[in-house]
Scaffold this active site. Structure first.
Site: not given
Length: 261
Positions: A26, A31, A43, A71, A73-74, A193, A201
């Protein structure tokens, strides 16, 4: 290896390393934002941390490493970012194949792979086929993955097996485990994490029931070998009881007494 990494490595008890390490990678977006860069730059920078983590775990002979890459959800993210992530994965698989082969790493993918773009599915299958005979660490990439979705898929697989066989027996933990994406692998001993968020998550919800959790404020692109070794050292300081207590140790629970006594 830096002097700091060498010192940390000397402190590690190689016989007490976790069998399975899981990582929630994560902080790529934050960043990039801190550096006034587009999210995709975060990324791309994160792939360097992935490479270091994979190679280090393989050399330490850790049995399995699972990285949370994308995920279920992404899919809610902007299409341009999703397209970039899929292309980055395909690029990574091609570029890193020599490293995987050199370190004898076998690849697995966890998630609803059949819902991914056709090109990604082809590269995923190719990576698994090309590394299938390797005997070293198993590298699992959680891709289009969700912990709740995994449990739903496992239950549906059990129901499909039992279809037309009369009244089913109760589903056991062992039976459900055999139908999870991670069948055949030990449950994670250590969950790392990055970015300081205190949540899991929807990641490996069944498997991390007794995992030790290590959270660092470090954003994923800045997570280096020294910080991985620190996480492993912290793991070795933990006392793992799996809900029990050591022999001769007093229980924290007060004995039940009848009223008036």
């Amino acid at each position: 290896m830096t002097a700091q990494e060498a010192r940390l490595l000397e402190k590690l008890e190689l016989s007490r390393l976790p069998r399975h390490v899981a990582v929630i990678m994560d902080g790529n977006g934050r960043w990039a934002q801190k550096r006034h860069l587009p999210r995709i730059a975060g990324h791309r920078a994160g792939t360097r941390s992935a490479r270091t983590t994979i190679e280090t775990c393989a050399r330490l002979k850790i049995e399995a490493l699972t990285l949370y890459a994308f995920s279920v959800e992404n899919w809610r993210r902007p299409k341009a970012e999703i397209d970039f992530l899929m292309q980055l994965l395909r690029e990574y698989l091609r570029k890193e194949m020599p490293l995987l082969q050199k370190n004898n790493i076998r690849m697995r993918f966890l998630g609803r792979i059949e819902e991914l773009p056709a090109g990604v599915q082809n590269d995923v299958r190719d990576a698994m086929e090309r590394t299938a005979e390797n005997k070293g660490m198993v590298l699992c990439v959680a891709l289009n993955y969700g912990g709740r979705a995994e449990i739903v898929d496992a239950m549906n697989a059990i129901l499909a097996e039992r279809n037309g066989q009369g009244a089913p027996d109760k589903v056991t933990e062992a039976q459900l485990s055999r139908h999870l994406y991670t069948d055949g692998l030990p449950d994670p001993d250590l969950l790392i994490r990055t970015s300081g968020e205190m949540r899991v998550s929807n990641f490996l919800l069944w498997q991390i029931a007794y995992a030790e959790i290590f959270v660092t404020e470090t954003l994923w692109p800045d997570f280096n070998r020294a910080q991985l070794l620190e996480a492993l050292l912290e793991f070795q300081k933990r006392e793992r009881r799996y809900g029990g207590i050591r022999e001769g140790e007093p229980s924290d629970e007060n004995p039940v007494r009848a009223a008036g006594h």
